[in-house]
Design a protein around this motif. Structure first.
Motif, mmCIF file in Angstrom:
data_model
loop_
_atom_site.group_PDB
_atom_site.id
_atom_site.type_symbol
_atom_site.label_atom_id
_atom_site.label_comp_id
_atom_site.label_asym_id
_atom_site.label_seq_id
_atom_site.Cartn_x
_atom_site.Cartn_y
_atom_site.Cartn_z
ATOM 1 N N THR A 100 0.905 -1.097 0.126
ATOM 2 C CA THR A 100 -0.160 0.230 0.054
ATOM 3 C C THR A 100 0.858 1.201 -0.229
ATOM 4 O OG1 THR A 100 -0.172 -0.456 2.397
ATOM 5 C CG2 THR A 100 -1.912 -0.917 1.087
ATOM 6 N N GLN A 107 3.282 0.904 -5.760
ATOM 7 C CA GLN A 107 2.398 0.614 -6.373
ATOM 8 C C GLN A 107 2.494 0.997 -7.957
ATOM 9 O OE1 GLN A 107 -0.976 2.029 -4.166
ATOM 10 N NE2 GLN A 107 -1.423 0.396 -3.099
ATOM 11 N N SER A 130 2.195 4.147 4.523
ATOM 12 C CA SER A 130 1.807 3.111 3.843
ATOM 13 C C SER A 130 0.847 2.386 4.677
ATOM 14 C CB SER A 130 2.907 2.091 3.324
ATOM 15 O OG SER A 130 3.530 1.579 4.283
ATOM 16 N N TYR A 179 -2.529 3.870 4.561
ATOM 17 C CA TYR A 179 -3.277 3.232 3.508
ATOM 18 C C TYR A 179 -3.684 1.933 3.428
ATOM 19 C CZ TYR A 179 -2.415 7.876 1.803
ATOM 20 O OH TYR A 179 -2.340 9.476 1.597
ATOM 21 N N LEU A 180 -3.012 1.162 4.122
ATOM 22 C CA LEU A 180 -3.670 -0.230 4.459
ATOM 23 C C LEU A 180 -4.840 -0.432 5.076
ATOM 24 C CD1 LEU A 180 -1.335 -3.292 4.706
ATOM 25 C CD2 LEU A 180 -2.453 -3.023 6.834
ATOM 26 N N GLU A 182 -7.668 1.312 2.768
ATOM 27 C CA GLU A 182 -8.364 0.172 1.628
ATOM 28 C C GLU A 182 -9.489 -0.671 2.550
ATOM 29 O OE1 GLU A 182 -4.839 -0.910 -1.336
ATOM 30 O OE2 GLU A 182 -5.337 -2.287 -0.044
ATOM 31 N N SER A 190 -5.271 -4.682 -1.285
ATOM 32 C CA SER A 190 -3.802 -5.132 -1.866
ATOM 33 C C SER A 190 -3.247 -6.222 -1.208
ATOM 34 C CB SER A 190 -2.624 -3.686 -1.624
ATOM 35 O OG SER A 190 -3.284 -2.626 -2.459
#
Length: 337
Positions: A141, A146, A288, A291-292, A295, A308
């Motif tokens: 993430t 990415q 990151s 953002y994990l 999601e 992801s």
């Protein structure tokens, strides 16, 4: 705004205590689960569990949260929990799900269990109950990683030829991140081989883990790794060589070096990767982990959204590591995945 209620189990480094580390806070904005839960608008902390009183005491001094205990069975209103975060040792993690009848999502540290059987049981339980799973392979993430996976890597370095790296504290505990990054950036691993060198160095927190040199093959492309002793210094690196350049992920993924192809300075009619022209770029590693979670929040609101790092992907990493252990036990036999 309605928030998803989160139960956090495990208040060690990844769960909470990295907040006390001044150095990591300088470079990684979100280094632990508590930081993300307290800063993401979609989540609120319902309660916390840890088997050590000292961790609970430190946590309660830091946050005004009364719903903390040494055992999940002592908590009330567990039917209110939407999201479970597991930052515990891997053994018997699946058992925590039994106490949470209305659980919607699981965010979990790797490995999923203490062996493949336990990991599979956790996955099967979540699948049967339609529980969303996201595993903390947080480089997946990282927005920069990415973009590299979506084509920037090939545009920068051309067709990949081979790769190298170092790790420490065990293949299951630490090298699993690098294995996962190879899968993300390069492709699925088809064969593995452990070298028959003695197991050495500090192994880290998982008792039966191994510190051994090994090779991963993505089709015919080899990626070779060697352990280092983290008591000297920490490093988790991945160095990928292409036909027109090279990318080195260093400092455990905080940044990467890019070296491109130029005419060779020592011999005509050849090219070289000019190390004097290397460029250094930051990754998105520091954000990151946020953002994990982001999601997961989006997936809870809209089931069509993708994740992801689902448990199914993390399980592939564990199968690869299990194959490395089999190769090591058989004196370096190549094992197909």
């Amino acid at each position: 705004m309605n928030q998803y209620k989160v139960l956090l189990i495990g208040l060690g480094k990844m769960g909470f205590k990295y907040m006390q580390d001044k150095e990591i806070s300088k470079t990684v904005k979100f280094s632990n689960h508590t930081q993300v839960i307290n800063n993401h608008e979609s989540f609120s902390l319902f309660g916390a569990v840890d088997s050590l009183e000292e961790n609970l005491n430190l946590f309660s001094k830091t946050f005004n949260l009364k719903n903390i205990t040494t055992d999940i069975r002592y908590l009330n209103n567990l039917d209110l929990v939407d999201v479970l975060v597991l930052a515990t040792p891997p053994k018997d993690r699946y058992k925590f799900l039994e106490f949470l009848p209305n659980l919607k999502a699981l965010i979990v540290e790797k490995p999923l269990g203490s062996n493949l059987k336990e990991s599979k049981k956790l996955i099967d339980t979540c699948s049967a109950r339609k529980i969303i799973t996201q595993v903390n392979f947080n480089r997946r993430t990282d927005s920069v990683m990415q973009e590299l996976a979506r084509g920037d890597l090939k545009r920068k370095i051309g067709f990949i030829q081979c790769g190298f790296g170092v790790y420490g504290h065990g293949i299951l505990n630490y090298a699993s991140h690098t294995i996962d990054l190879v899968r993300m950036l390069v492709g699925e691993i088809t064969r593995v081989q452990s070298l028959s060198s003695p197991d050495y160095g500090r192994k880290g927190p998982i008792s039966d883990d191994l510190n051994i040199p090994f090779v991963l093959y993505v089709d015919q492309k080899p990626f070779s790794f060697s352990p280092i002793d983290f008591s000297s210094y920490r490093e988790g690196s991945l160095d990928i060589w292409g036909t027109k350049g090279r990318i080195e992920f260093l400092q455990e993924g905080l940044n990467y070096k890019f070296t491109e192809k130029f005419p060779c300075r020592s011999l005509s009619e050849f090219s070289e990767l000019n190390s004097e022209c290397t460029k250094i770029f930051e990754t998105g590693y520091g954000d990151s982990m946020y953002y994990l979670y982001d999601e997961v929040a989006k997936k809870l609101k809209d089931s069509s959204k993708a994740l992801s790092s689902p448990a199914s992907s993390a399980f592939v990493n564990e199968e690869i590591i299990d194959s490395l252990k089999k190769s090591y036990a058989n004196r370096g036999d190549i094992v197909k995945i």
